[in-house]
Scaffold this motif. Sequence first.
Motif, PDB file in Angstrom:
ATOM      1  N   GLY A 110      21.913 -35.849 -27.931  1.00  0.00           N
ATOM      2  CA  GLY A 110      22.815 -36.565 -27.023  1.00  0.00           C
ATOM      3  C   GLY A 110      23.812 -37.426 -27.780  1.00  0.00           C
ATOM      4  O   GLY A 110      24.997 -37.454 -27.453  1.00  0.00           O
ATOM      5  N   SER A 111      23.351 -38.087 -28.833  1.00  0.00           N
ATOM      6  CA  SER A 111      24.253 -38.956 -29.596  1.00  0.00           C
ATOM      7  C   SER A 111      25.201 -38.167 -30.494  1.00  0.00           C
ATOM      8  O   SER A 111      26.319 -38.592 -30.752  1.00  0.00           O
ATOM      9  CB  SER A 111      23.468 -39.970 -30.417  1.00  0.00           C
ATOM     10  N   LYS A 112      24.763 -37.012 -30.978  1.00  0.00           N
ATOM     11  CA  LYS A 112      25.626 -36.194 -31.845  1.00  0.00           C
ATOM     12  C   LYS A 112      26.646 -35.382 -31.044  1.00  0.00           C
ATOM     13  O   LYS A 112      27.806 -35.285 -31.433  1.00  0.00           O
ATOM     14  CB  LYS A 112      24.784 -35.235 -32.701  1.00  0.00           C
ATOM     15  N   LEU A 113      26.214 -34.785 -29.938  1.00  0.00           N
ATOM     16  CA  LEU A 113      27.111 -33.946 -29.141  1.00  0.00           C
ATOM     17  C   LEU A 113      28.058 -34.778 -28.274  1.00  0.00           C
ATOM     18  O   LEU A 113      29.206 -34.399 -28.063  1.00  0.00           O
ATOM     19  CB  LEU A 113      26.300 -33.002 -28.245  1.00  0.00           C
ATOM     20  N   PHE A 114      27.563 -35.897 -27.765  1.00  0.00           N
ATOM     21  CA  PHE A 114      28.333 -36.724 -26.833  1.00  0.00           C
ATOM     22  C   PHE A 114      28.249 -38.192 -27.248  1.00  0.00           C
ATOM     23  O   PHE A 114      27.606 -38.996 -26.588  1.00  0.00           O
ATOM     24  CB  PHE A 114      27.798 -36.548 -25.410  1.00  0.00           C
ATOM     25  N   TYR A 135      20.550 -34.853 -21.775  1.00  0.00           N
ATOM     26  CA  TYR A 135      19.866 -35.133 -23.032  1.00  0.00           C
ATOM     27  C   TYR A 135      19.095 -36.447 -23.005  1.00  0.00           C
ATOM     28  O   TYR A 135      17.885 -36.470 -23.252  1.00  0.00           O
ATOM     29  CB  TYR A 135      20.875 -35.133 -24.193  1.00  0.00           C
ATOM     30  N   ARG A 136      19.763 -37.528 -22.742  1.00  0.00           N
ATOM     31  CA  ARG A 136      19.095 -38.832 -22.747  1.00  0.00           C
ATOM     32  C   ARG A 136      18.140 -38.958 -21.562  1.00  0.00           C
ATOM     33  O   ARG A 136      17.059 -39.516 -21.682  1.00  0.00           O
ATOM     34  CB  ARG A 136      20.129 -39.936 -22.766  1.00  0.00           C
ATOM     35  N   LEU A 137      18.547 -38.413 -20.403  1.00  0.00           N
ATOM     36  CA  LEU A 137      17.667 -38.463 -19.238  1.00  0.00           C
ATOM     37  C   LEU A 137      16.397 -37.655 -19.458  1.00  0.00           C
ATOM     38  O   LEU A 137      15.316 -38.068 -19.045  1.00  0.00           O
ATOM     39  CB  LEU A 137      18.394 -37.946 -17.990  1.00  0.00           C
ATOM     40  N   LEU A 138      16.525 -36.498 -20.093  1.00  0.00           N
ATOM     41  CA  LEU A 138      15.342 -35.691 -20.395  1.00  0.00           C
ATOM     42  C   LEU A 138      14.358 -36.489 -21.243  1.00  0.00           C
ATOM     43  O   LEU A 138      13.153 -36.495 -20.969  1.00  0.00           O
ATOM     44  CB  LEU A 138      15.734 -34.400 -21.123  1.00  0.00           C
ATOM     45  N   SER A 139      14.863 -37.171 -22.247  1.00  0.00           N
ATOM     46  CA  SER A 139      13.993 -37.980 -23.109  1.00  0.00           C
ATOM     47  C   SER A 139      13.286 -39.067 -22.311  1.00  0.00           C
ATOM     48  O   SER A 139      12.071 -39.251 -22.427  1.00  0.00           O
ATOM     49  CB  SER A 139      14.815 -38.617 -24.229  1.00  0.00           C
ATOM     50  N   ILE A 140      14.033 -39.769 -21.483  1.00  0.00           N
ATOM     51  CA  ILE A 140      13.459 -40.870 -20.698  1.00  0.00           C
ATOM     52  C   ILE A 140      12.442 -40.352 -19.687  1.00  0.00           C
ATOM     53  O   ILE A 140      11.336 -40.884 -19.565  1.00  0.00           O
ATOM     54  CB  ILE A 140      14.588 -41.662 -20.001  1.00  0.00           C
TER      55      ILE A 140
END
Length: 173
Positions: free
Chosen positions: A150-154, A108-113
């Motif tokens: 990413g922040s909600k699920l993990f 999730y976060r990597l996809l955004s970056i």
Amino acid sequence: MEKKYVSKKDVKRIASDELQKGRTKTEILAELTDVYYEKDLLAKFIAGTPHPETKNKLKLVNILLAIISIVIVAFRFLVFGIDYIGSGLTILTLIMGISIFTFEATSYRLLSIVCIMTFVRYFMNYGISQYLLVDLGLTLVIAVLGFYLGSKLFPNYGILAVKKDSHGAPILE
């Protein structure tokens, strides 16, 4: 009982089942450290398992993110041709977009970056155009949804690993 080596598939299945029963991730980690080696890896897999209620609640948004990330790769391929699809960043966007379907925590976060990095690369190489605006819109949607999901699920998962407290213990709850 003899300890075993960690199997991501088994640990995530057990963690998901136990979360469904109402157990906390900390309790699950404590129980599984008696069965498996590598406590840090166990913590990573457990933290990377979303709570079933949250997963069900955000399932449609998750599917939307995965589809948009695949659409942006197709868009970039159609607009910029073969040389662009060969870019490592675009291939990473596609791989992470597909892994979003399976609720892979690191994606999730990597996809955004990576999506933002790819946009910046595109902007620097090709300059401003009407396609840039479409790409920018898709990139912003992916970035916002990626960080949000990413922040909600993990919530206790960083970019690549489990967050830790000041003593180095994994934060699971």
